[in-house]
Design a protein around this motif. Structure first.
Motif, PDB file in Angstrom:
ATOM      1  N   GLU A  78      -4.600   9.281  -0.377  1.00 12.22           N
ATOM      2  CA  GLU A  78      -3.990   8.352  -1.328  1.00 12.22           C
ATOM      3  C   GLU A  78      -3.727   7.001  -0.677  1.00 12.22           C
ATOM      4  O   GLU A  78      -3.903   5.947  -1.296  1.00 12.22           O
TER       5      GLU A  78
ATOM      6  N   LYS B  48      -7.930 -10.687  -5.732  1.00  6.46           N
ATOM      7  CA  LYS B  48      -8.177 -11.096  -7.102  1.00  6.46           C
ATOM      8  C   LYS B  48      -7.161 -12.141  -7.581  1.00  6.46           C
ATOM      9  O   LYS B  48      -7.550 -13.186  -8.097  1.00  6.46           O
TER      10      LYS B  48
ATOM     11  N   GLN C 172      -7.622  -5.506  -2.698  1.00  6.22           N
ATOM     12  CA  GLN C 172      -8.461  -6.055  -3.753  1.00  6.22           C
ATOM     13  C   GLN C 172      -7.627  -6.751  -4.835  1.00  6.22           C
ATOM     14  O   GLN C 172      -8.029  -7.781  -5.360  1.00  6.22           O
ATOM     15  N   HIS C 173      -6.466  -6.190  -5.097  1.00  2.00           N
ATOM     16  CA  HIS C 173      -5.557  -6.823  -6.060  1.00  2.00           C
ATOM     17  C   HIS C 173      -5.158  -8.216  -5.562  1.00  2.00           C
ATOM     18  O   HIS C 173      -5.188  -9.196  -6.309  1.00  2.00           O
TER      19      HIS C 173
ATOM     20  N   SER D 239      -6.911   4.881  -0.447  1.00  4.71           N
ATOM     21  CA  SER D 239      -7.232   4.191  -1.724  1.00  4.71           C
ATOM     22  C   SER D 239      -6.244   3.081  -1.992  1.00  4.71           C
ATOM     23  O   SER D 239      -6.610   2.009  -2.476  1.00  4.71           O
ATOM     24  N   ALA D 240      -4.969   3.348  -1.685  1.00  4.52           N
ATOM     25  CA  ALA D 240      -3.927   2.349  -1.962  1.00  4.52           C
ATOM     26  C   ALA D 240      -4.144   1.081  -1.143  1.00  4.52           C
ATOM     27  O   ALA D 240      -3.928  -0.030  -1.631  1.00  4.52           O
TER      28      ALA D 240
ATOM     29  N   LEU E 254      -7.022  -0.163  -0.088  1.00  5.84           N
ATOM     30  CA  LEU E 254      -8.101  -0.940  -0.693  1.00  5.84           C
ATOM     31  C   LEU E 254      -7.658  -1.573  -2.002  1.00  5.84           C
ATOM     32  O   LEU E 254      -7.972  -2.719  -2.292  1.00  5.84           O
ATOM     33  N   GLU E 255      -6.904  -0.803  -2.772  1.00  4.50           N
ATOM     34  CA  GLU E 255      -6.451  -1.326  -4.062  1.00  4.50           C
ATOM     35  C   GLU E 255      -5.544  -2.536  -3.871  1.00  4.50           C
ATOM     36  O   GLU E 255      -5.679  -3.546  -4.558  1.00  4.50           O
ATOM     37  N   SER E 256      -4.630  -2.433  -2.921  1.00  5.54           N
ATOM     38  CA  SER E 256      -3.720  -3.543  -2.678  1.00  5.54           C
ATOM     39  C   SER E 256      -4.470  -4.783  -2.194  1.00  5.54           C
ATOM     40  O   SER E 256      -4.216  -5.903  -2.657  1.00  5.54           O
TER      41      SER E 256
ATOM     42  N   ALA F  49       0.834  -1.208   0.000  1.00  2.00           N
ATOM     43  CA  ALA F  49       0.000   0.000   0.000  1.00  2.00           C
ATOM     44  C   ALA F  49       0.867   1.256   0.000  1.00  2.00           C
ATOM     45  O   ALA F  49       0.577   2.229  -0.700  1.00  2.00           O
TER      46      ALA F  49
ATOM     47  N   LEU G  71       2.175   1.833  -3.479  1.00  3.29           N
ATOM     48  CA  LEU G  71       1.131   2.381  -4.363  1.00  3.29           C
ATOM     49  C   LEU G  71       0.861   3.843  -4.070  1.00  3.29           C
ATOM     50  O   LEU G  71       0.570   4.626  -4.968  1.00  3.29           O
TER      51      LEU G  71
END
Length: 272
Positions: free
Chosen positions: A202, A216, A212-213, A205-206, A208-210, A180, A183
């Motif tokens: 930032e 996935k 979720q990545h 968001s990072a 959550l993005e990490s 995170a 990112l």
DNA sequence: ACGGATGTTCGCGC
DNA sequence: CGCGCGAACATCCG
């Protein structure tokens, strides 16, 4: 292994494996994972039971059975739930096992014994101090940037250490905090209190993005079923990649130790 | 072959 | 209270 994504997968797998089944018997050898609880009680209360619900909060699993019993489970560093087909041999380091009416065995493996299983009443699982002491869960509650900023502002610790504080945010470990921060372009050693409102946004968001990545890429296949898995290559962007080029700018990734844990970072994308 | 590191948490001491 | 360190444990890597 387990940070939030792995624990989330354990929850999903257990729902699938136990849903609609009866537990014919349960047992566990004496081991440290029952510290503060009782392995005999584990066997006794689970015998004949069926699953009611499973929830995850941070890195904890809360497992409730229809008869009213509940389990609080933390996977520690090497804990993992596996499913073993009828008649197949059990893997090593099984610390607790549930034999289903189908003949399948659902087993908790934990080589290093840092994990924990505790027996409680299902209706008190959410009131346990371990759960009440957790900060917001990123997937359940989202990550509120303003609140994150406020909490970070109060701490002098390195921001990476603060992110791994389960009372601040529940579920991040060494990998997710490292990813995170990369990112978000934030150096892991920056004092938490130096993070600006914009950076906190930032970072939120990072995170959550990490997560979720990771959910996935790890979500494909039923890899939690027990098979001898070939050692997979490192699926992360910079975790464990010190000495390799940064995927974004090519600069050599460095590492430093913070709070006793190794942190990888790109000196160019994450300046001090 | 052996020292050091490994996805976590807790308790202790300052 | 905030923070840093070592311990709990087994395996793997260089």
């Amino acid at each position: 292994m387990p940070e939030l994504p792995e624990v989330e997968f354990a929850a999903r797998a257990l729902r699938r494996w136990l849903g609609g089944r009866r537990i014919a018997s349960a047992d566990a050898p004496e081991s440290r994972i029952f510290r503060g609880s009782d392995r005999k009680e584990f066997s006794r209360v689970l015998q004949g039971e069926s699953l009611d619900w499973i929830e995850r909060r941070g890195k904890y699993l809360l497992i409730a059975f229809r008869g009213g019993a509940g389990l609080l489970n933390h996977l520690g560093m090497t804990g993992k739930w596996v499913r073993v087909p009828p008649g197949a041999p059990l893997p090593s380091h099984v610390r607790a096992r549930l034999e289903l009416d189908s003949g399948e065995v659902v087993a908790y493996r934990d080589t290093r014994l840092f994990g924990r299983i505790a027996v409680h009443r299902a209706d008190e699982l959410f009131s346990l101090p371990e759960i009440r002491g957790l900060g917001p869960d990123p997937l359940v509650d989202g990550v509120d940037a303003a609140r994150l900023h406020e909490r970070l502002a109060r701490s002098q610790r390195p921001v990476k250490v603060a992110l791994m504080d389960q009372a601040l945010l529940a579920g991040l470990g060494n990998i997710q905090a490292t990813e995170a921060l990369f990112l978000a372009g934030i150096h892991p050693a920056r004092p938490a209190s130096s993070i600006s409102e914009k950076e906190a946004k930032e970072l939120a968001s990072a995170i959550l993005e990490s997560l979720q990545h990771t959910l996935k890429i790890q979500g494909e296949g039923d890899s939690i079923t027990y098979v001898e898995e070939p050692r997979a290559e490192n699926p992360f962007r910079i975790y464990g990649r010190a000495g390799s080029p940064c995927p974004r700018c090519g600069t050599t990734i460095e590492k430093i130790e913070l709070g006793g844990r190794t942190s990888a970072f790109c000196p160019r994308c994450q300046p001090r």
